[in-house]
Design an enzyme around this catalytic site. Structure first.
Site, PDB file in Angstrom:
ATOM      1  CD  GLU A 183      -0.974   1.598  -3.879  1.00 24.62           C
ATOM      2  OE1 GLU A 183      -0.874   0.602  -3.135  1.00 24.62           O
ATOM      3  OE2 GLU A 183      -1.895   2.436  -3.781  1.00 24.62           O
ATOM      4  CD  GLU A 359      -4.435  -1.691   1.028  1.00 27.06           C
ATOM      5  OE1 GLU A 359      -3.919  -1.155   0.038  1.00 27.06           O
ATOM      6  OE2 GLU A 359      -5.380  -1.187   1.658  1.00 27.06           O
TER       7      GLU A 359
HETATM    8  P1  C2E Z   1      -4.106   3.332  -0.317  1.00 29.11           P
HETATM    9  O1  C2E Z   1      -4.280   3.407  -1.794  1.00 29.11           O
HETATM   10  O2  C2E Z   1      -4.907   2.310   0.410  1.00 29.11           O
HETATM   11  O3  C2E Z   1      -2.551   3.151  -0.096  1.00 29.11           O
HETATM   12  C1  C2E Z   1      -1.999   2.344   0.903  1.00 29.11           C
HETATM   13  C2  C2E Z   1      -1.594   3.162   2.104  1.00 29.11           C
HETATM   14  O4  C2E Z   1      -1.143   2.281   3.118  1.00 29.11           O
HETATM   15  C3  C2E Z   1      -0.410   4.083   1.816  1.00 29.11           C
HETATM   16  O5  C2E Z   1      -0.566   5.225   2.638  1.00 29.11           O
HETATM   17  C4  C2E Z   1       0.773   3.249   2.292  1.00 29.11           C
HETATM   18  O6  C2E Z   1       1.896   4.019   2.628  1.00 29.11           O
HETATM   19  C5  C2E Z   1       0.176   2.587   3.500  1.00 29.11           C
HETATM   20  N1  C2E Z   1       0.806   1.307   3.815  1.00 29.11           N
HETATM   21  C6  C2E Z   1       1.472   0.481   2.990  1.00 29.11           C
HETATM   22  N2  C2E Z   1       1.903  -0.614   3.636  1.00 29.11           N
HETATM   23  C7  C2E Z   1       1.484  -0.496   4.917  1.00 29.11           C
HETATM   24  C8  C2E Z   1       1.639  -1.306   6.085  1.00 29.11           C
HETATM   25  O7  C2E Z   1       2.235  -2.380   6.077  1.00 29.11           O
HETATM   26  N3  C2E Z   1       1.076  -0.826   7.225  1.00 29.11           N
HETATM   27  C9  C2E Z   1       0.392   0.356   7.274  1.00 29.11           C
HETATM   28  N4  C2E Z   1      -0.089   0.751   8.432  1.00 29.11           N
HETATM   29  N5  C2E Z   1       0.245   1.154   6.183  1.00 29.11           N
HETATM   30  C10 C2E Z   1       0.784   0.727   5.029  1.00 29.11           C
HETATM   31  P2  C2E Z   1      -0.372   6.679   2.043  1.00 29.11           P
HETATM   32  O8  C2E Z   1       0.796   6.711   1.105  1.00 29.11           O
HETATM   33  O9  C2E Z   1      -0.385   7.606   3.213  1.00 29.11           O
HETATM   34  O10 C2E Z   1      -1.665   6.901   1.175  1.00 29.11           O
HETATM   35  C11 C2E Z   1      -2.915   7.029   1.770  1.00 29.11           C
HETATM   36  C12 C2E Z   1      -4.019   7.051   0.761  1.00 29.11           C
HETATM   37  O11 C2E Z   1      -3.974   8.239  -0.050  1.00 29.11           O
HETATM   38  C13 C2E Z   1      -3.939   5.909  -0.240  1.00 29.11           C
HETATM   39  O12 C2E Z   1      -4.441   4.752   0.363  1.00 29.11           O
HETATM   40  C14 C2E Z   1      -4.798   6.453  -1.377  1.00 29.11           C
HETATM   41  O13 C2E Z   1      -6.161   6.239  -1.101  1.00 29.11           O
HETATM   42  C15 C2E Z   1      -4.508   7.935  -1.320  1.00 29.11           C
HETATM   43  N6  C2E Z   1      -3.545   8.264  -2.379  1.00 29.11           N
HETATM   44  C16 C2E Z   1      -2.201   8.076  -2.400  1.00 29.11           C
HETATM   45  N7  C2E Z   1      -1.657   8.497  -3.555  1.00 29.11           N
HETATM   46  C17 C2E Z   1      -2.694   8.959  -4.315  1.00 29.11           C
HETATM   47  C18 C2E Z   1      -2.794   9.513  -5.617  1.00 29.11           C
HETATM   48  O14 C2E Z   1      -1.820   9.659  -6.353  1.00 29.11           O
HETATM   49  N8  C2E Z   1      -4.055   9.864  -6.055  1.00 29.11           N
HETATM   50  C19 C2E Z   1      -5.160   9.691  -5.275  1.00 29.11           C
HETATM   51  N9  C2E Z   1      -6.360  10.030  -5.770  1.00 29.11           N
HETATM   52  N10 C2E Z   1      -5.109   9.156  -4.045  1.00 29.11           N
HETATM   53  C20 C2E Z   1      -3.887   8.792  -3.551  1.00 29.11           C
HETATM   54 CA    CA Z   2      -4.183   2.137  -3.439  1.00 26.92          CA
HETATM   55 CA    CA Z   3      -5.776   0.421  -0.018  1.00 29.59          CA
END
Ligand code: C2E
Ligand code: CA
Ligand code: CA
Length: 401
Positions: A183, A359
């Protein structure tokens, strides 16, 4: 020989309960076990003591007239509290359970609940376990991000200077552990080593009309990485799509064209969109999502379990994958309610013929659990954290790709 612990390792219990007698009872039991104890009935002096006294354990009442326990946990999380937290209350196990889930979602790692009235044995048991060290300490990224100011002008400049990068997190087969894909998660690197996380800049990009430009830049970057790193394999790439991005009717054509140029089979590309965004305007979503599916792309419904969609809408929209939200996965081992939600979503996904991804898999036990429930794929810190493109390619090479 003294049985006292050396001063620096002596355990310190801090209590917040508006009922003085309850606080005293907990305090007596803790002192018997060798704790130093401070007890407060009001939040203000309690929080001062959190900072000044650095307790190893905290006992907190969920329902208080001055401040509710959930708000108190939010404040503790904000202060990066590492103490073991015991939530006490007479509100019933379901409320206590959701409080524990809230605490986990806030990032408090070592939280347990003790329904009132509690037995002395129960209390002694909870106090006798050592606080677990923070299994997953905040990263440099987490710390740097919170201090950086995000404005629309700054984002525009960052887009021009191409300061947005993707981090890639592996997704593996639950049973075989084989790498299935990655991802892509957006990061803003305004000036190394500062890294700003997407929860901070995506909402600003959405509200300032910059989200389409950001999406386009990131999608192009991700697809180029996929074609360069895995030119002839079935490794997939999941890209997050914003609710606001669903307004762009030509997105599908442009992406299809780009995949053609990069010789990527669109079936290797999944767009993840959150449950609530897909349901905002189901008719418009249906048109755009159907078009993407017709071009051969996969669609995933993200954060499932947190929105309020009806089952009918879920069935009508052409998804190929469902992602169980991490707030349930992370607490499934310790919470009957969370486990029930995880099980039901997996059954729902399987029943509809969808791929199911969990996830937020943070330990081996959770991975075994979701595999035994029939989940197809797992993603989470236990498998790997999101990493740079080069690190992700190396990770894949170490995993036989
Ligand atoms: P999401 O799509 O639900 O992505 C998963 C989030 O959970 C990611 O945070 C990831 O780093 C985190 N995560 C993964 N494994 C674990 C785990 O085992 N434990 C915990 N506590 N967290 C975990 P991240 O990278 O901070 O992204 C947050 C949100 O930002 C994403 O949630 C998504 O909704 C948004 N996002 C990220 N990249 C993009 C993008 O390119 N475009 C858009 N529109 N939204 C994005
Ligand atoms: Ca996602
Ligand atoms: Ca998610």
């Amino acid at each position: 020989m003294s049985t006292m612990l050396p001063e620096e390792t002596k355990r310190r219990l801090l209590i917040l309960d508006d009922d003085l007698a309850v606080g005293q009872t907990i305090g007596f039991v803790a002192e018997e076990l060798g704790f130093e104890v401070k007890s407060f009935t009001l939040p203000e002096p309690f929080f001062r003591a959190v900072d000044a006294w650095q307790p190893t354990h905290i006992a907190i009442d969920l329902v208080m007239p001055e401040m509710d326990g959930v708000e108190a946990m939010r404040v503790l999380a904000e202060r990066n509290c590492a103490a073991k937290i015991i939530i006490t209350s007479g509100v019933g196990s379901r409320v206590l359970d959701s409080a524990r889930r809230t605490a986990a979602a806030l990032g408090l790692r070592d939280v347990c609940v003790m329904p009132k009235p509690f037995s002395m044995t129960e209390l002694r048991q909870l106090l006798s376990t050592e606080p677990v060290p923070r299994a997953i300490p905040p990263t440099k990224e987490d710390r740097a991000s919170s201090a950086f100011e995000v404005t629309s002008v700054g984002l525009l400049d960052a887009l021009e200077q191409r300061q947005f990068l993707l981090a890639y997190q592996p997704k593996v087969d639950c049973v075989t552990g084989a790498l299935a894909g990655f991802e892509a998660l957006a990061r803003w690197v305004p000036s190394p080593p500062t890294v700003v996380m997407p929860d901070r800049f995506v909402p600003v990009a959405e509200s300032s009309g910059l989200i389409d430009a950001l999406t386009e830049q990131l999608f192009e970057q991700g697809l180029r990485w996929l074609s360069e790193s895995f030119p002839s394999s079935s490794i997939s790439l999941s890209l997050n799509i914003s609710a606001k991005g669903l307004a762009d009717v030509h997105l599908g054509e442009r992406l299809s064209e780009l995949c053609h140029v990069l010789t990527i089979d669109p079936a290797r590309v999944t767009f993840e969109l959150t449950e609530s965004s897909a349901m905002d305007d189901p008719v418009k979503s249906l048109a755009l999502l159907t078009r993407l599916r017709m071009k051969g792309f996969q669609l995933s419904i993200d954060d499932f379990g947190t929105g309020f969609s009806s089952m009918v809408q879920l069935v009508r929209l052409p998804f190929s994958e469902i992602k169980v939200d991490k707030s349930f996965v992370m607490t499934a081992m310790g919470s009957h309610e969370a486990l029930t939600v995880v099980k039901s979503i997996i059954d729902l996904g399987k029943g509809l013929g969808l791929r199911v991804v969990a996830e937020g898999v943070e330990d081996a036990k959770t991975l075994d659990l979701i595999a035994s429930l029939g989940c197809d794929f797992a993603q989470g810190y236990f498998i790997a954290r999101p990493m740079s493109g080069e690190a992700a390619t190396a990770w894949a090479a170490n995993h036989g790709i």
